[in-house]
Write an enzyme that holds these catalytic residues in place. Structure first.
Site, PDB file in Angstrom:
ATOM      1  N   ASP A  30       0.841  -1.202   0.000  1.00  0.00           N
ATOM      2  CA  ASP A  30       0.000   0.000   0.000  1.00  0.00           C
ATOM      3  C   ASP A  30       0.875   1.250   0.000  1.00  0.00           C
ATOM      4  OD1 ASP A  30       0.864  -0.079   2.622  1.00  0.00           O
ATOM      5  OD2 ASP A  30      -1.132   0.013   3.532  1.00  0.00           O
ATOM      6  N   SER A  31       2.216   1.048   0.025  1.00  0.00           N
ATOM      7  CA  SER A  31       3.146   2.156  -0.213  1.00  0.00           C
ATOM      8  C   SER A  31       2.963   2.730  -1.612  1.00  0.00           C
ATOM      9  CB  SER A  31       4.596   1.691  -0.010  1.00  0.00           C
ATOM     10  OG  SER A  31       4.855   0.533  -0.779  1.00  0.00           O
ATOM     11  N   ASP A  46      -1.361  -6.183  -0.776  1.00  0.00           N
ATOM     12  CA  ASP A  46      -1.440  -5.563   0.556  1.00  0.00           C
ATOM     13  C   ASP A  46      -2.871  -5.082   0.797  1.00  0.00           C
ATOM     14  OD1 ASP A  46      -0.295  -4.770   2.904  1.00  0.00           O
ATOM     15  OD2 ASP A  46       0.899  -3.141   2.043  1.00  0.00           O
ATOM     16  N   LYS A  91      -1.364  -9.516   2.466  1.00  0.00           N
ATOM     17  CA  LYS A  91      -0.682  -9.068   3.689  1.00  0.00           C
ATOM     18  C   LYS A  91      -1.626  -8.143   4.437  1.00  0.00           C
ATOM     19  CE  LYS A  91       2.729  -5.816   3.761  1.00  0.00           C
ATOM     20  NZ  LYS A  91       2.134  -4.788   4.670  1.00  0.00           N
ATOM     21  N   GLU A 125      -1.803  -5.776   8.376  1.00  0.00           N
ATOM     22  CA  GLU A 125      -1.030  -5.278   9.518  1.00  0.00           C
ATOM     23  C   GLU A 125      -1.706  -5.674  10.829  1.00  0.00           C
ATOM     24  OE1 GLU A 125      -0.462  -1.038   9.067  1.00  0.00           O
ATOM     25  OE2 GLU A 125       0.537  -1.274   7.113  1.00  0.00           O
ATOM     26  N   GLU A 157       8.874  -4.350  10.622  1.00  0.00           N
ATOM     27  CA  GLU A 157       9.279  -3.023  10.133  1.00  0.00           C
ATOM     28  C   GLU A 157       9.733  -2.142  11.290  1.00  0.00           C
ATOM     29  OE1 GLU A 157       6.547  -1.160   7.421  1.00  0.00           O
ATOM     30  OE2 GLU A 157       7.692   0.712   7.396  1.00  0.00           O
TER      31      GLU A 157
HETATM   32  O1  KIV Z   1       3.437  -1.157   1.692  1.00  0.00           O
HETATM   33  C1  KIV Z   1       4.609  -1.564   1.727  1.00  0.00           C
HETATM   34  O2  KIV Z   1       5.427  -1.290   0.841  1.00  0.00           O
HETATM   35  C2  KIV Z   1       4.999  -2.395   2.849  1.00  0.00           C
HETATM   36  C3  KIV Z   1       6.457  -2.697   2.987  1.00  0.00           C
HETATM   37  C4  KIV Z   1       7.149  -1.530   3.545  1.00  0.00           C
HETATM   38  C5  KIV Z   1       6.694  -3.931   3.776  1.00  0.00           C
HETATM   39  O3  KIV Z   1       4.185  -2.772   3.634  1.00  0.00           O
END
Ligand code: KIV
Length: 265
Positions: free
Chosen positions: A44-45, A83, A113, A115, A182
């Site tokens: 989600d980055s 994500d 993924k 959190e 992280e």
């Molecule tokens: O969203 C992302 O890029 C991440 C990584 C930093 C692990 O969650």
């Protein structure tokens, strides 16, 4: 089946250190896949790297599905992890299961993924029982940046370290195939890595993790130099290379040097 499955990632613990990366589009994902990267996270980055947001909070489920589908189209061998964005799994487990399913069914992801630790263990168990491989994410969890009060190293104090260890053990028991750690002190990441049965994938968590992950734009030097975290190593300076190429193109168009006869019909 792909060369890399969630089970193979899980079973690589103690055998192979995993070099993982993020990607957000088919072209870059293809390059990473051809290089042999085993796990590509559509993080989600994307909110920061591609969409111009200051945090990951604004990115939507539809946007994540769009980028995940693009990455999946570019990848033949790597495990593609989608994500789950903010508010796609927090409001209720039924909705979370449906949303996670969309990553596999509509976007072609191999896993998701999300959190969080003990709070998410029940949901993760349910996802795994329903055939959806899950990667955990502990430590600095950017979707909680407002509650955490900023992007800070987590688990420095003994109580916080114990809580992180308990979260990691809960995720392991819930059936995740790996855990992102992280911004965690290296010594704590080492202890967690020794305590859990699945690979830990560090980002700002020292060298004892079973693997590492970086945001592709950071590694490639596409993030402004002043905006990269201490844990980032810039392996290239593509931002500077793009600037140089664009300046040269502009000056050649303005001078009439481009296009030359060899670029003309
Ligand atoms: O969203 C992302 O890029 C991440 C990584 C930093 C692990 O969650």
């Amino acid at each position: 089946m792909k060369q890399w499955t969630a089970l193979q990632i899980k079973n690589s613990k103690g055998r192979q250190r995993l070099a993982c990366l993020t990607a957000y589009d088919a072209g870059m994902a293809r390059l990473l896949d051809e290089a042999g990267i085993p796990l590509i996270l559509v993080g989600d980055s994307v909110a920061n790297t591609m969409l111009g947001h200051a945090t990951t909070l604004p990115v939507t489920l539809e946007q994540m599905l769009h980028h995940t589908a693009a990455v999946a189209r570019g990848v033949a061998g790597a495990l593609v992890v989608g994500d789950m964005p903010f508010m796609s799994y927090q409001a209720g487990d039924d909705q979370a299961v449906r949303n996670a399913g969309r990553f596999l069914q509509e976007a072609g992801a191999d896993a998701v993924k999300l959190e969080g630790g003990r709070l998410r263990a029940g949901l993760i168990r349910r996802l795994v029982d329903n055939g959806i491989p899950v990667m955990g994410h502990l430590g600095l969890t950017p979707q909680s940046v407002l509650a955490l009060g900023g992007y800070k190293v987590q688990g420095r104090q003994p109580e916080a370290a114990a809580a992180l260890m308990a979260d990691a053990e809960a995720l392991d028991q819930a059936g995740v195939f790996s855990i992102v750690l992280e911004c965690v002190p290296a010594a704590l990441a080492q202890e967690i890595t020794a305590a859990v049965s699945v690979p830990t994938i560090g980002i700002g968590a020292g060298s004892a993790c079973d693997g590492q992950i970086l945001v592709l734009h950071d590694l490639l030097g596409l993030t402004p130099p002043g905006a990269t975290a201490k844990f980032v190593k810039r392996y290239a300076e593509l931002g500077a290379a793009v600037s140089q190429a664009v300046h040269q193109y502009q000056s050649e168009v303005e001078s009439g040097a481009f296009p030359a006869p060899e670029q003309s019909y």
